[in-house]
Structures are given as C-alpha cells and as structure tokens.
Design a protein around this motif. Structure first.
Motif, PDB file in Angstrom:
ATOM      1  N   ALA A 232      78.210  36.905  -9.130  1.00  0.00           N
ATOM      2  CA  ALA A 232      77.912  36.955 -10.632  1.00  0.00           C
ATOM      3  C   ALA A 232      76.951  38.239 -10.917  1.00  0.00           C
TER       4      ALA A 232
ATOM      5  N   SER B 255      79.193  32.169  -5.718  1.00  0.00           N
ATOM      6  CA  SER B 255      79.534  32.582  -7.291  1.00  0.00           C
ATOM      7  C   SER B 255      78.113  33.091  -7.549  1.00  0.00           C
TER       8      SER B 255
ATOM      9  N   TYR C 255      79.198  27.770  -4.490  1.00  0.00           N
ATOM     10  CA  TYR C 255      78.162  27.953  -5.359  1.00  0.00           C
ATOM     11  C   TYR C 255      77.377  29.171  -4.968  1.00  0.00           C
TER      12      TYR C 255
ATOM     13  N   VAL D 190      79.847  27.470 -12.756  1.00  0.00           N
ATOM     14  CA  VAL D 190      80.154  28.887 -13.329  1.00  0.00           C
ATOM     15  C   VAL D 190      79.107  28.980 -14.375  1.00  0.00           C
TER      16      VAL D 190
ATOM     17  N   LEU E 198      76.632  32.339 -14.492  1.00  0.00           N
ATOM     18  CA  LEU E 198      76.453  33.213 -15.543  1.00  0.00           C
ATOM     19  C   LEU E 198      75.321  33.328 -16.269  1.00  0.00           C
TER      20      LEU E 198
END
Length: 494
Positions: A301, A297, A294, A368, A372
């Motif tokens: 991102a 990501s 996490y 995800v 994002l």
C-alpha cells in the motif's frame, strides 16, 4: 645498579628517577577523588546512573502516554461522537466495556476520516517529517542509527497528528505513536544528561518500552518488548534494568490516572485440554498466514501511494481516508484503534449474536483499513492492529468450531491466543506477546494456549517482519551494496 625508569602510566613522584624515591607528600599535590555523585551523570556507577535516568525517562514517557490517550479520547468524542453520531467500542480498562453504537450520520464518516488524515499529514510535513507513518519502525531505525539525534519536537507533532488521524476514524494503533513519542523523549533526555551513543541507545529503547507498556497497561510486557523489539532473533539483555525502572515509573503514572485494572478486564478461561491443542495449533498457523498478509499489505500500500508522483501529497491521505471511511460504513468496527472490538470478541453473547460474515470479514477489513491509512500518509501505529486482527481471527475460528460441535469452551482462549499469535509473529516478539496477553487479561489462564499458538504462528511467519529496521540479531554484520557498511555502536548496519 641501573636506575628505575618510570613507565608512561606511572606518576613521576612514584619512582626514583636516577635517585631515591621522593618522600611522601613531596612533588605535585595528590588529587583528592570527588564523590561519584558530583561527577557528570554519564560517569556515574551503573545502578545509580540508570536509577536517575530511568526514573526521568519513565516519568516523561508516562506523561506522554497519558497525553496521547486523553487527546485521542477528546478528538474521538468531538469528531466521531458529535459530528458523525458514532461511539466506537470501548475496553474495560477505560472504566466500562461497551460495543460500538450505530452511526447516526453515515454520510459524514468518509469526509471526517479523510479530513483527519489530511490535517495530521499537514502537521507532520510542516513541522517534523520524521514523525509521519507508523512510528515504531522509525523509532527502531533511529535507535540503531542516531539515538542522540531525535528532535525534541517529534513527541508533540506525533501526538497531535496521531490524535487527529485516529480520532477521526483512521485505522491504526496507539502503540506506534507511543513508541516514537517515548523514544524521542529518551533521546532528548540522553542529550540532557550527556550520555554517549551506547547509553543513549539504551535510554531511547527503555523509554519506548515504558511508553508502550504504560498505554497497554502491560508493564512487564513493555520491559520484555524493549529487549526483543530491536532484533528479529535474539534479545538485548542490557535493556532489562533500565527498562524495568522506566516502565515501572511510566505505568505507575498512567495507572494512577486511568486505573490499575487490566486493559480487557479479568478474562478467566477454563483449563486447556489435550483435545484443544490441535485447534490452537491450527489457529496459530492460520494467524501466521494472516500476519504475513498484513505485512505484505502495509508494504505494498505504501509503495502504491509513493509511486503516484503526479498526485499532490495532500490528496493521498485524503484518498486513503475516503476509502477507509467508505469501508467503515460497511464495517464500523475498523474505525479508530479497534481495541474495543477486541474486547467485544471476548464476549460469547456478542459473538453468537453477530452475523457470521462480519466475523469472517473483520480481520481482512482491518488489514485493508490500516494499510490504506498508513500507506497513504496517515499517522497511526501498525503494532496495535495486530491485536485486533488476531482477536478477530481467533473469534471467527471459535465461532466456526462452536458451530461444528467441536470440544471448545468459551471464546476467551481462542481470542487471546489469536491476538498474541498475530502480535508475536508479525513483530518477532514472541515472549512479549505471551506476557502481554496475560497482563491485558489479568490472568495466567491463557498462558498455555498463547504459547502454543504463538509458536505455530512464528514458524509460519518466518523471517518476514512488520518492522524492516529490525536487525537480524545482536552483533550481526550486514553488508550493503558493493560491500559498503557503516559502523554504529559496535554493530555494522545498513
């Protein structure tokens, strides 16, 4: 006999200067000390000062948490409910726990998520750029570096942008906005009372703790959060008393309107048996890996979107929103905060009736979706999703264990241990996670399972953290490039 000469710290009329002492009452008229309550607040004794300041910042933080909660509910109902025909899952603390509904107009979801992200980004960029992003890390950074300089417009901008982003379906949490809103309130209050930088740091942190503790209905967890959140290792004990006062007031306000019941209702569990310990250790280790994924990501991102310098800035949140909306058509559980999904995973009937692939995919999909949303420029918290991600991971593990015939009872222990392990390890707040798990479920039945899983997850997580602005430990001196450092309030920070 030589004459007595006065020292710089002694008044002249206290000694004889080349002669006998002056009679009492002669010379400059003695000053009469004023009562402490007539002095400026910053010079008051410790307890009266923090009783006043703590009560004020707690009252304002509680109102901020209420405003955020109600604004989010209003936007969610108006955008997702009326335009897309979708009702996200709800939690017991809001009056009634219900699973998510179907989506009546799927074609509208990606456009609505993208539109909310863009509008929220525009509000932030035009009015207060520092209010963008997740919120909690920005609040930690401001507390360490400039506790007296948070602008008064930040709470309003953060509230509006977060309600637009999350209410339209963006993936994230409410604690980040609540943290930054409350910390800014604390900074403004510190300036109002004329506090110094050290007291302003305490006031902003206590206000942050009050806002988060109120919106999660976890007041004691909020107090401990204020002590743990600023550092990856160690605590700040000076936050205890101000945090207790501020959080008690904020929680009292919030609960008086939203009810005093725990966030997820009373979730009793069977006593932990020795046979379950290996499963809880394994769950903690797995969730620790999930927490590392996490954090990775989120970081990558943001770096990916920031690197696209040729793309106009409003396009980035639009692209992120479209992607999240498309993913939400496949897994509607990722839309919005997802707290209601964590509530659903506590229901064995819901877990046994859900397709296995959904339970297995949900943690990754929430990671995800949040990456994002926040990475593309949306305004949403990253602290709250750890609860949803951990709960989903715990639910999936329970379902697999139940299918294999392992000696497990209901899913409550696995789900609560999973959410606490993800929260405690990712944010380096293990004690907060254990206490909050007890408060949001209204029982101490989960104390042992959460302690086991949080400990295992923290070992796997190591030094990686959800909040890069956390200092390693109180009093630690950090060197920058070329050995350059900046002194802030007794600490040397980058």
């Amino acid at each position: 006999m030589p004459a007595v000469r006065p020292s710089p710290s002694m008044p002249l009329d206290a000694v004889g200067v080349d002669g006998p002492e002056r009679p009492p009452g002669s010379g400059e008229r003695a000053r009469v000390a004023r009562p402490w309550w007539r002095e400026p607040v910053h010079s008051w004794p410790y307890l009266p000062k923090w009783l006043l300041v703590g009560a004020v910042i707690g009252a304002v933080a509680g109102l901020g948490a209420l405003a955020l909660h109600e604004s989010l509910a209003l936007v969610t109902d108006g955008v997702l409910g009326r335009l897309a025909g979708f009702s996200p899952a709800t939690v017991a603390g809001d009056g009634h726990a219900a699973p998510a509904s179907g989506i009546a107009r799927p074609w509208a979801v990606p456009a609505l998520v993208a539109g909310g992200a863009v509008f929220g980004a525009v509000v932030v960029r035009r009015l207060a750029p520092e209010a963008g992003g997740a919120g909690t890390d920005a609040a930690i950074k401001a507390i360490h570096h400039e506790p007296l300089r948070m602008r008064g417009r930040v709470p309003v901008v953060k509230l509006v942008a977060s309600a637009l982003t999350l209410g339209s379906g963006g993936s994230g949490g409410t604690e980040g906005p609540a943290a930054q809103i409350s910390a800014a309130f604390g900074s403004v209050s510190a300036r109002t009372f004329g506090l110094g930088a050290a007291d302003a740091r305490v006031a902003a942190t206590a206000s942050l703790a009050a806002g988060v503790g109120a919106i999660f209905k976890a007041p004691f967890g909020g107090v401990v959060l204020g002590m743990e959140l600023l550092y990856r290792r160690g605590v700040a004990p000076e936050m205890l008393v101000p945090g207790l006062i501020a959080t008690a007031v904020a929680y009292g306000e919030f609960a008086a309107v939203r009810g005093f019941g725990p966030m997820f209702g009373h979730q009793a569990a069977d006593p932990t048996t020795l046979a379950q310990v290996p499963f809880l250790l394994g769950l903690g280790m797995l969730v620790g890996l999930v927490a590392r994924c996490y954090c990775w990501s989120l970081r990558n991102a943001k770096a990916l979107f920031d690197a696209q310098s040729r793309i106009p800035w409003p396009v980035k949140p639009a692209v992120g929103g479209l992607a999240v909306g498309a993913l939400g058509l496949l897994l509607p559980e990722i839309l919005g905060t997802g707290y209601g999904v964590a509530q659903s995973t506590l229901d064995a009937g819901w877990l046994l009736g859900a397709p296995l692939w959904i339970l297995l995919a949900l943690p990754a999909a929430k990671i995800v979706g949040t990456a994002l949303t926040v990475g593309s420029g949306g305004t949403a918290g990253t602290f709250g999703p750890t609860i949803v991600i951990g709960a989903a991971a715990g639910a999936a593990c329970w379902r697999l264990a139940e299918m294999s015939g392992a000696p497990v009872e209901g899913p409550e222990a696995f789900v609560v241990a999973g959410m606490a392990a993800c929260l405690g390890s990712a944010a380096h707040v293990p004690l907060t996670a254990v206490i909050t798990a007890a408060e949001v479920t209204g029982t101490l039945d989960h104390l042992i399972p959460t302690m086991i899983s949080v400990a295992a997850a923290s070992v796997v997580m190591g030094e990686r953290t959800l909040f890069p602005s956390q200092l390693p430990e109180p009093g630690r001196r950090l060197e920058g490039v070329g050995g350059q450092v900046v002194e802030v309030g007794g600490y040397r920070v980058l």
